[in-house]
Design a protein around this motif. Structure first.
Motif, PDB file in Angstrom:
ATOM      1  N   ASN A   4       0.812  -1.218   0.000  1.00  0.00           N
ATOM      2  CA  ASN A   4       0.000   0.000   0.000  1.00  0.00           C
ATOM      3  C   ASN A   4       0.846   1.269   0.000  1.00  0.00           C
ATOM      4  O   ASN A   4       0.383   2.327  -0.398  1.00  0.00           O
ATOM      5  N   HIS A   5       2.114   1.187   0.408  1.00  0.00           N
ATOM      6  CA  HIS A   5       2.993   2.352   0.337  1.00  0.00           C
ATOM      7  C   HIS A   5       3.562   2.534  -1.066  1.00  0.00           C
ATOM      8  O   HIS A   5       4.050   3.621  -1.389  1.00  0.00           O
ATOM      9  N   ASP A   6       3.553   1.494  -1.869  1.00  0.00           N
ATOM     10  CA  ASP A   6       4.193   1.524  -3.182  1.00  0.00           C
ATOM     11  C   ASP A   6       3.244   2.021  -4.264  1.00  0.00           C
ATOM     12  O   ASP A   6       2.018   1.938  -4.144  1.00  0.00           O
ATOM     13  N   SER A   7       3.824   2.466  -5.349  1.00  0.00           N
ATOM     14  CA  SER A   7       3.100   2.648  -6.602  1.00  0.00           C
ATOM     15  C   SER A   7       3.241   1.364  -7.406  1.00  0.00           C
ATOM     16  O   SER A   7       4.353   0.949  -7.736  1.00  0.00           O
ATOM     17  N   GLY A   8       2.112   0.717  -7.710  1.00  0.00           N
ATOM     18  CA  GLY A   8       2.167  -0.511  -8.487  1.00  0.00           C
ATOM     19  C   GLY A   8       2.836  -0.305  -9.831  1.00  0.00           C
ATOM     20  O   GLY A   8       3.620  -1.142 -10.299  1.00  0.00           O
ATOM     21  N   ALA A   9       2.548   0.832 -10.466  1.00  0.00           N
ATOM     22  CA  ALA A   9       3.146   1.117 -11.774  1.00  0.00           C
ATOM     23  C   ALA A   9       4.652   1.278 -11.653  1.00  0.00           C
ATOM     24  O   ALA A   9       5.414   0.801 -12.507  1.00  0.00           O
ATOM     25  N   ARG A  10       5.111   1.927 -10.582  1.00  0.00           N
ATOM     26  CA  ARG A  10       6.554   2.122 -10.416  1.00  0.00           C
ATOM     27  C   ARG A  10       7.256   0.793 -10.139  1.00  0.00           C
ATOM     28  O   ARG A  10       8.358   0.543 -10.629  1.00  0.00           O
ATOM     29  N   ILE A  11       6.636  -0.059  -9.324  1.00  0.00           N
ATOM     30  CA  ILE A  11       7.239  -1.363  -9.042  1.00  0.00           C
ATOM     31  C   ILE A  11       7.383  -2.164 -10.325  1.00  0.00           C
ATOM     32  O   ILE A  11       8.393  -2.845 -10.553  1.00  0.00           O
ATOM     33  N   GLU A  12       6.385  -2.077 -11.213  1.00  0.00           N
ATOM     34  CA  GLU A  12       6.406  -2.879 -12.443  1.00  0.00           C
ATOM     35  C   GLU A  12       7.245  -2.257 -13.549  1.00  0.00           C
ATOM     36  O   GLU A  12       7.632  -2.950 -14.482  1.00  0.00           O
ATOM     37  N   MET A  13       7.512  -0.973 -13.477  1.00  0.00           N
ATOM     38  CA  MET A  13       8.168  -0.281 -14.588  1.00  0.00           C
ATOM     39  C   MET A  13       9.464  -0.958 -15.032  1.00  0.00           C
ATOM     40  O   MET A  13       9.702  -1.138 -16.231  1.00  0.00           O
ATOM     41  N   PRO A  14      10.365  -1.373 -14.115  1.00  0.00           N
ATOM     42  CA  PRO A  14      11.606  -2.011 -14.571  1.00  0.00           C
ATOM     43  C   PRO A  14      11.477  -3.521 -14.735  1.00  0.00           C
ATOM     44  O   PRO A  14      12.505  -4.205 -14.867  1.00  0.00           O
ATOM     45  N   ALA A  15      10.253  -4.064 -14.744  1.00  0.00           N
ATOM     46  CA  ALA A  15      10.083  -5.520 -14.780  1.00  0.00           C
ATOM     47  C   ALA A  15      10.816  -6.185 -15.946  1.00  0.00           C
ATOM     48  O   ALA A  15      11.440  -7.240 -15.755  1.00  0.00           O
ATOM     49  N   PRO A  16      10.778  -5.648 -17.164  1.00  0.00           N
ATOM     50  CA  PRO A  16      11.514  -6.306 -18.257  1.00  0.00           C
ATOM     51  C   PRO A  16      13.017  -6.398 -17.998  1.00  0.00           C
ATOM     52  O   PRO A  16      13.657  -7.376 -18.383  1.00  0.00           O
ATOM     53  N   LEU A  17      13.584  -5.385 -17.356  1.00  0.00           N
ATOM     54  CA  LEU A  17      15.009  -5.421 -17.036  1.00  0.00           C
ATOM     55  C   LEU A  17      15.281  -6.381 -15.879  1.00  0.00           C
ATOM     56  O   LEU A  17      16.250  -7.151 -15.910  1.00  0.00           O
ATOM     57  N   LEU A  18      14.427  -6.363 -14.857  1.00  0.00           N
ATOM     58  CA  LEU A  18      14.635  -7.233 -13.705  1.00  0.00           C
ATOM     59  C   LEU A  18      14.515  -8.700 -14.082  1.00  0.00           C
ATOM     60  O   LEU A  18      15.140  -9.564 -13.457  1.00  0.00           O
ATOM     61  N   ALA A  19      13.710  -9.004 -15.101  1.00  0.00           N
ATOM     62  CA  ALA A  19      13.546 -10.397 -15.518  1.00  0.00           C
ATOM     63  C   ALA A  19      14.876 -11.017 -15.916  1.00  0.00           C
ATOM     64  O   ALA A  19      15.071 -12.238 -15.767  1.00  0.00           O
ATOM     65  N   GLY A  20      15.804 -10.199 -16.393  1.00  0.00           N
ATOM     66  CA  GLY A  20      17.123 -10.711 -16.753  1.00  0.00           C
ATOM     67  C   GLY A  20      17.964 -11.084 -15.542  1.00  0.00           C
ATOM     68  O   GLY A  20      19.018 -11.698 -15.694  1.00  0.00           O
TER      69      GLY A  20
END
Length: 299
Positions: A85-101
């Motif tokens: 609830n403190h996070d922005s869901g969009a911000r958490i997901e924004m780097p998802a393609p990079l983090l997948a690596g």
């Protein structure tokens, strides 16, 4: 399958206008050493990764630097983080393609298809084992605001229950015998031990959800939101462990704890009175907080 369950890192938080990046760095260094010693297949971060929806650059740098270093040390480990609830869901997901690596999955929102149906497949994540098979599955359930409930909207607890039921049914259809099923959620479950530092999730007190959202065939539920360590009873059958924040968020908070969980059998029932009979379950304590804060007294 072995996992380490953490939550509520609150990177970027200040306490009485004092920067806490020193403590966050100490915690992340301790966690890296713990991961290297325990060598789990899975690290869970169950929400409130950041302290605000717009965290400072330094907090983001700490998170992503940690992911890179953790993957360098344990290249086979999977990381799953969800938004709280403190996070922005969009911000958490924004780097998802990079983090997948880096074998890291960032889940910020529950996805809906154009026809209004739930896209459950994006929230069920496999955890590979050392032989290239699947050791288990993680059902990632980020915090849902009322406006994000889509077609399931309406009464908040009932809508949340419908979303959970749909996701859990899908997870059951994908799992195979011998594969653990772990649910990761950031929610206020009725019966959990609160402290002075949690923020209300929904106005009007509607945020307290029934533990019955998680049926007994889920092997482990890794919760976020609560800042005190303790169990929540699931209909008298299963007990889910609630992780403490990695360090106190207020001056009078208890010491932080971390859960290490090992699945020794396909069906896990965690009984906090005799945990050793079904699970390798230990608690360890991270480093002390900044000595200046340790002596802080609120007036």
């Amino acid at each position: 399958m072995r996992l380490i369950h953490t939550s509520d890192w609150h990177l970027g938080q200040t306490l009485h206008e004092q920067d806490r990046s020193y403590e966050h760095a100490a915690f992340l260094g301790w966690l890296l050493a713990t991961l290297e010693h325990e060598r789990p297949e899975l690290l869970v971060i169950a929400g409130d990764v950041f302290d605000s929806v717009n965290p400072p650059v330094s907090a983001q740098r700490q998170l992503y630097g940690f992911v890179v270093e953790a993957t360098r040390r344990l290249p086979r480990m999977t990381i799953v983080m969800i938004a709280g609830n403190h996070d922005s869901g969009a911000r958490i997901e924004m780097p998802a393609p990079l983090l997948a690596g880096f074998n890291a999955h960032a889940i910020g929102r529950v996805p809906w298809r154009s026809d209004g149906s739930l896209d459950a497949g994006r929230l069920l994540l496999p955890v590979p084992d050392s032989d290239g098979g699947i050791a288990g599955w993680v059902l990632a359930l980020p915090y849902l605001r009322p406006a994000e409930l889509g077609a399931a909207g309406g009464d908040y607890p009932a809508a949340i229950a419908r979303v959970h039921a749909g996701l859990i049914d899908y997870a059951r259809s994908q799992g195979q015998p011998g594969q653990a099923l772990v649910a990761v959620s950031h929610a206020h479950l009725a019966g959990g031990a609160t402290s002075d530092s949690e923020r209300n999730l929904v106005a009007g007190g509607a945020e307290a959800l029934s533990p019955a959202l998680f049926p007994a065939d889920i092997d482990y539920v890794a919760l976020g939101h609560f800042h005190r360590c303790g169990p929540v009873s699931l209909a008298g059958v299963t007990v889910t462990a609630v992780d403490e924040a990695r360090q106190p968020l207020v001056a009078n908070a208890p010491a932080a704890r971390l859960f290490r969980v090992t699945f020794d059998q396909p069906q896990l029932v965690l009984d906090v009175t005799t945990p050793q009979s079904v699970i390798n379950f230990t608690l360890t304590t991270p480093p002390s907080i900044n000595p200046l804060l340790a002596n802080l007294r609120l007036t």
